[in-house]
Design a protein around this motif. Structure first.
Motif, PDB file in Angstrom:
ATOM      1  N   LEU A  28       1.076  -1.075  -0.259  1.00 39.10           N
ATOM      2  CA  LEU A  28      -0.264   0.094  -0.053  1.00 39.10           C
ATOM      3  C   LEU A  28       0.870   0.758   0.283  1.00 39.10           C
ATOM      4  CD1 LEU A  28      -2.951   0.925   0.171  1.00 39.10           C
ATOM      5  CD2 LEU A  28      -2.262   1.045   2.680  1.00 39.10           C
ATOM      6  N   LEU A  29       0.588   1.661  -1.049  1.00 39.99           N
ATOM      7  CA  LEU A  29       1.673   3.072  -1.366  1.00 39.99           C
ATOM      8  C   LEU A  29       1.403   4.179  -1.390  1.00 39.99           C
ATOM      9  CD1 LEU A  29       4.933   3.678  -2.559  1.00 39.99           C
ATOM     10  CD2 LEU A  29       3.509   3.852  -4.581  1.00 39.99           C
ATOM     11  N   THR A  30       1.771   5.284   0.618  1.00 34.68           N
ATOM     12  CA  THR A  30       1.136   6.341   0.645  1.00 34.68           C
ATOM     13  C   THR A  30       2.787   7.174   0.329  1.00 34.68           C
ATOM     14  OG1 THR A  30       1.596   5.752   2.828  1.00 34.68           O
ATOM     15  CG2 THR A  30       0.326   4.572   2.193  1.00 34.68           C
ATOM     16  N   THR A  31       2.142   8.345   0.809  1.00 26.76           N
ATOM     17  CA  THR A  31       2.807   9.629   0.949  1.00 26.76           C
ATOM     18  C   THR A  31       3.508   9.251   2.514  1.00 26.76           C
ATOM     19  OG1 THR A  31       1.709  11.163   2.305  1.00 26.76           O
ATOM     20  CG2 THR A  31       1.843  11.451   0.093  1.00 26.76           C
ATOM     21  N   GLN A  32       3.802   8.333   3.331  1.00 24.75           N
ATOM     22  CA  GLN A  32       4.445   8.621   4.635  1.00 24.75           C
ATOM     23  C   GLN A  32       5.518   7.021   4.123  1.00 24.75           C
ATOM     24  OE1 GLN A  32       0.772   7.293   7.420  1.00 24.75           O
ATOM     25  NE2 GLN A  32       2.225   8.467   8.378  1.00 24.75           N
ATOM     26  N   ASN A  33       5.049   5.992   3.107  1.00 26.47           N
ATOM     27  CA  ASN A  33       5.949   4.982   3.351  1.00 26.47           C
ATOM     28  C   ASN A  33       7.020   5.498   2.121  1.00 26.47           C
ATOM     29  OD1 ASN A  33       4.223   4.049   1.292  1.00 26.47           O
ATOM     30  ND2 ASN A  33       3.438   2.236   3.197  1.00 26.47           N
ATOM     31  N   GLN A  34       6.802   6.324   0.750  1.00 32.51           N
ATOM     32  CA  GLN A  34       6.893   5.650  -0.086  1.00 32.51           C
ATOM     33  C   GLN A  34       8.390   6.161  -0.369  1.00 32.51           C
ATOM     34  OE1 GLN A  34       5.260   9.553  -2.378  1.00 32.51           O
ATOM     35  NE2 GLN A  34       6.522  11.115  -1.342  1.00 32.51           N
ATOM     36  N   LYS A  35       8.922   6.731   1.161  1.00 31.72           N
ATOM     37  CA  LYS A  35      10.606   6.575   0.465  1.00 31.72           C
ATOM     38  C   LYS A  35      11.524   5.504   1.148  1.00 31.72           C
ATOM     39  CE  LYS A  35      10.736   8.069   5.820  1.00 31.72           C
ATOM     40  NZ  LYS A  35      11.081   8.666   6.641  1.00 31.72           N
ATOM     41  N   TYR A  36      10.277   4.578   1.473  1.00 28.17           N
ATOM     42  CA  TYR A  36      10.814   3.222   1.845  1.00 28.17           C
ATOM     43  C   TYR A  36      10.430   2.240   0.839  1.00 28.17           C
ATOM     44  CZ  TYR A  36      10.346   4.839   6.427  1.00 28.17           C
ATOM     45  OH  TYR A  36      11.693   5.754   7.193  1.00 28.17           O
ATOM     46  N   PHE A  37       9.413   3.025  -0.527  1.00 29.59           N
ATOM     47  CA  PHE A  37       9.260   2.203  -1.517  1.00 29.59           C
ATOM     48  C   PHE A  37      10.586   1.374  -2.535  1.00 29.59           C
ATOM     49  CE2 PHE A  37       7.582   1.604  -5.700  1.00 29.59           C
ATOM     50  CZ  PHE A  37       6.835   0.369  -5.537  1.00 29.59           C
ATOM     51  N   SER A  38      10.987   0.512  -2.833  1.00 32.88           N
ATOM     52  CA  SER A  38      11.790  -0.077  -4.100  1.00 32.88           C
ATOM     53  C   SER A  38      11.033  -0.874  -5.335  1.00 32.88           C
ATOM     54  CB  SER A  38      12.452  -1.458  -3.665  1.00 32.88           C
ATOM     55  OG  SER A  38      12.152  -2.035  -2.873  1.00 32.88           O
ATOM     56  N   ASN A  39      10.768  -1.873  -5.623  1.00 32.71           N
ATOM     57  CA  ASN A  39       9.813  -2.368  -6.357  1.00 32.71           C
ATOM     58  C   ASN A  39       8.746  -3.507  -6.098  1.00 32.71           C
ATOM     59  OD1 ASN A  39      12.387  -1.364  -8.305  1.00 32.71           O
ATOM     60  ND2 ASN A  39      13.606  -2.582  -8.036  1.00 32.71           N
ATOM     61  N   GLN A  40       8.231  -2.961  -5.189  1.00 30.76           N
ATOM     62  CA  GLN A  40       7.121  -3.973  -4.868  1.00 30.76           C
ATOM     63  C   GLN A  40       6.045  -4.244  -5.395  1.00 30.76           C
ATOM     64  OE1 GLN A  40       8.945  -1.983  -2.425  1.00 30.76           O
ATOM     65  NE2 GLN A  40       9.339  -2.841  -0.552  1.00 30.76           N
ATOM     66  N   ASN A  41       5.205  -4.846  -5.554  1.00 32.96           N
ATOM     67  CA  ASN A  41       4.004  -4.602  -6.840  1.00 32.96           C
ATOM     68  C   ASN A  41       2.847  -3.548  -5.281  1.00 32.96           C
ATOM     69  OD1 ASN A  41       4.488  -6.199  -9.124  1.00 32.96           O
ATOM     70  ND2 ASN A  41       3.507  -8.258  -7.941  1.00 32.96           N
ATOM     71  N   TYR A  42       2.569  -3.018  -6.155  1.00 30.99           N
ATOM     72  CA  TYR A  42       1.937  -1.920  -5.297  1.00 30.99           C
ATOM     73  C   TYR A  42       0.312  -1.434  -5.939  1.00 30.99           C
ATOM     74  CZ  TYR A  42       2.829   2.365  -8.402  1.00 30.99           C
ATOM     75  OH  TYR A  42       2.177   2.584  -9.409  1.00 30.99           O
ATOM     76  N   ILE A  43      -0.270  -1.153  -4.589  1.00 30.76           N
ATOM     77  CA  ILE A  43      -2.020  -0.486  -4.660  1.00 30.76           C
ATOM     78  C   ILE A  43      -1.549   0.979  -4.001  1.00 30.76           C
ATOM     79  CG2 ILE A  43      -2.837  -1.574  -2.852  1.00 30.76           C
ATOM     80  CD1 ILE A  43      -4.797  -2.133  -5.102  1.00 30.76           C
ATOM     81  N   THR A  44      -2.419   2.074  -4.509  1.00 32.74           N
ATOM     82  CA  THR A  44      -2.866   2.922  -3.747  1.00 32.74           C
ATOM     83  C   THR A  44      -3.750   3.209  -3.142  1.00 32.74           C
ATOM     84  OG1 THR A  44      -3.268   4.127  -5.134  1.00 32.74           O
ATOM     85  CG2 THR A  44      -1.049   3.976  -5.424  1.00 32.74           C
ATOM     86  N   PRO A  45      -3.544   3.892  -1.991  1.00 36.35           N
ATOM     87  CA  PRO A  45      -5.391   4.307  -1.240  1.00 36.35           C
ATOM     88  C   PRO A  45      -6.275   4.584  -2.220  1.00 36.35           C
ATOM     89  CG  PRO A  45      -4.005   5.238   0.167  1.00 36.35           C
ATOM     90  CD  PRO A  45      -2.849   4.822  -1.186  1.00 36.35           C
ATOM     91  N   GLN A  46      -6.121   5.547  -2.678  1.00 36.26           N
ATOM     92  CA  GLN A  46      -6.746   6.165  -3.621  1.00 36.26           C
ATOM     93  C   GLN A  46      -7.574   5.511  -4.793  1.00 36.26           C
ATOM     94  OE1 GLN A  46      -4.067   7.372  -3.487  1.00 36.26           O
ATOM     95  NE2 GLN A  46      -3.905   8.974  -3.644  1.00 36.26           N
ATOM     96  N   GLU A  47      -6.597   4.017  -4.908  1.00 33.76           N
ATOM     97  CA  GLU A  47      -7.353   2.489  -6.307  1.00 33.76           C
ATOM     98  C   GLU A  47      -8.503   1.685  -5.158  1.00 33.76           C
ATOM     99  OE1 GLU A  47      -4.039   2.001  -8.959  1.00 33.76           O
ATOM    100  OE2 GLU A  47      -3.086   1.728  -7.063  1.00 33.76           O
ATOM    101  N   LEU A  48      -7.769   1.687  -4.312  1.00 33.04           N
ATOM    102  CA  LEU A  48      -8.745   1.195  -3.142  1.00 33.04           C
ATOM    103  C   LEU A  48     -10.166   1.350  -2.806  1.00 33.04           C
ATOM    104  CD1 LEU A  48      -6.051  -0.317  -1.007  1.00 33.04           C
ATOM    105  CD2 LEU A  48      -7.239  -1.520  -1.938  1.00 33.04           C
ATOM    106  N   LEU A  49     -10.443   2.846  -2.610  1.00 31.03           N
ATOM    107  CA  LEU A  49     -11.686   3.669  -2.297  1.00 31.03           C
ATOM    108  C   LEU A  49     -11.649   3.943  -3.764  1.00 31.03           C
ATOM    109  CD1 LEU A  49      -9.387   5.361   0.805  1.00 31.03           C
ATOM    110  CD2 LEU A  49     -11.322   3.548   1.052  1.00 31.03           C
ATOM    111  N   LYS A  50     -11.668   3.774  -5.037  1.00 30.41           N
ATOM    112  CA  LYS A  50     -12.047   4.504  -5.973  1.00 30.41           C
ATOM    113  C   LYS A  50     -13.740   4.524  -6.545  1.00 30.41           C
ATOM    114  CE  LYS A  50     -10.106   2.146  -9.650  1.00 30.41           C
ATOM    115  NZ  LYS A  50      -9.310   2.321 -10.576  1.00 30.41           N
ATOM    116  N   ASN A  51     -14.035   3.116  -6.183  1.00 26.16           N
ATOM    117  CA  ASN A  51     -15.222   2.462  -6.399  1.00 26.16           C
ATOM    118  C   ASN A  51     -16.141   2.039  -5.148  1.00 26.16           C
ATOM    119  OD1 ASN A  51     -14.764   2.804  -8.939  1.00 26.16           O
ATOM    120  ND2 ASN A  51     -13.590   0.573  -9.547  1.00 26.16           N
ATOM    121  N   CYS A  52     -15.499   2.979  -3.990  1.00 27.20           N
ATOM    122  CA  CYS A  52     -16.108   2.436  -2.429  1.00 27.20           C
ATOM    123  C   CYS A  52     -17.127   3.057  -2.761  1.00 27.20           C
ATOM    124  CB  CYS A  52     -15.047   3.003  -1.639  1.00 27.20           C
ATOM    125  SG  CYS A  52     -15.851   2.531   0.281  1.00 27.20           S
TER     126      CYS A  52
END
Length: 383
Positions: free
Chosen positions: A24-48
């Motif tokens: 779950l890629l957020t502005t809080q953890n993006q500095k730790y992100f490397s090459n993981q498969n990711y999804i964003t909060p926006q993507e999880l909530l857009k169809n909510c």
């Protein structure tokens, strides 16, 4: 934290991430992100289908949130409430408190798990600055008030105010307390207090403002007549630990800021004994001010502990005592004994127990010791 949504494991921690997970890629953890498969909060909530309501302000968030929840429940909606008291679904507590505004992964997990039609959130200034509401599209935002708190984090009132203002920079529906001069986007914005005074069972003049924020917000959100909404809301009796009269003339309240204390104490005109302390390892500059407020309104003061955490209890109390110049004051560090003393000497006075509210513990240096003011009062002065 790792959660499972739609057969996918999702985590916001690189340390918990395993092959096949989604990060779950957020502005809080993006500095730790490397090459993981990711999804964003926006993507999880857009169809909510859940609509989000966010409430921020120094005081009044919890009462306003539960009042809105009460109204929406009475109108037939499924409602989740997340905040200081934990997570509630349709008035029933289903999860304990973590943070007032937990990380976005917790919010997303609760949305998918409980599927509420409305998700009401208390939004702290910390959460705004730390982007813990990343990806949420709010249908309604409410501002209650602003007074000194959290200066251990924000350093100045100006920075604290700016944090609150950041929440209101978009075009979403906004309900704003007009007593405060906020620099915000005023599109789709409505202001209170209103000239009309509404009937409510909530104690204290300050709760009239919380009441108006709630009914104005619901009326604009659902396009309903405000008087019809107010009629529903008028039956709301309040929540535990917020101006709660446990037995006659014994009130417990969560007030833990100078402004919060003043609102509560000024609403009780009779003679009163006030029992309170201040949280340890938090904003020290408000302690003397809390003492000054108690000195202004109380007839007798008992200073005691209140979540001292890892700070010396007597040191905290002495900081408060600096603000007390005229009112008789007694120091009883043990909160249980302090309350018992107040109840013993109360006679016809009010006793106000401030700072803990409905909390079920006292926090001492990372240890949470079971404690309930309500239970203590009822065991000493049964109804």
């Amino acid at each position: 934290m790792k959660i499972k949504l739609n057969n996918n494991f999702i985590t916001d921690s690189t340390q918990e991430y395993q092959k096949g997970d989604l990060f779950l890629l957020t502005t809080q953890n993006q500095k730790y992100f490397s090459n993981q498969n990711y999804i964003t909060p926006q993507e999880l909530l857009k169809n909510c289908k859940t609509q989000f309501i966010g409430i921020t302000g120094t005081n009044g968030k919890t009462t306003t949130a539960f009042l809105i929840g009460y109204i929406l429940n009475k109108l037939g909606f499924c409602v989740g409430i997340q905040g200081t008291e934990g997570f509630y679904l349709n008035g029933k507590k289903v999860e304990q408190k973590t943070l007032t505004t937990p990380p976005i992964i917790t919010t997303i997990d609760r949305v998918y798990k409980y599927k509420p039609q409305f998700f009401i959130m208390e939004v702290s200034s910390h959460a705004i600055m730390q982007n813990r509401i990343d990806g949420i599209n709010f249908s309604l935002k409410i501002f209650t008030n602003l007074s000194q708190d959290h200066l251990d984090y924000h350093k100045t009132m100006e920075e604290y105010k700016k944090a609150k203002e950041l929440f209101f920079k978009d075009d979403s529906l906004k309900i704003i307390n007009k007593k405060y001069n906020l620099e915000i986007n005023q599109n789709n914005t409505y202001f209170y207090p209103l000239e009309k005074i509404f009937s409510t069972k909530l104690k204290g003049d300050f709760n009239q403002e919380n009441f108006q924020a709630a009914i104005l917000g619901v009326s604009k959100l659902l396009n309903k007549n405000i008087d019809e909404v107010a009629k529903i809301a008028s039956k709301f009796r309040g929540i535990a630990g917020r101006m709660e009269e446990v037995v006659p003339k014994v009130i417990i309240d969560f007030a833990h800021t100078p402004d919060g204390m003043e609102k509560v104490l000024s609403s009780i005109k009779d003679k009163k004994i006030v029992v309170f302390g201040a949280g340890g390892n938090r904003d020290k500059s408000k302690r003397k001010l809390m003492g000054e407020i108690a000195d202004k309104y109380a007839d007798y003061i008992i200073l005691t502990n209140d979540n001292p955490r890892c700070e010396d209890e007597l040191s905290i109390i002495n900081d408060i005592k600096e603000g007390i110049k005229n009112t008789p004051v007694e120091i009883i560090i043990d909160r249980s004994e302090a309350i018992k003393k107040a109840l013993k000497i109360k006679k016809n006075k009010y006793v106000l127990l401030l700072g803990k509210g409905d909390e079920k513990y006292i926090e001492k240096c990372k240890e949470k010791i079971p404690f309930s003011e309500r239970d203590l009062v009822l065991s000493y002065l049964p109804i």
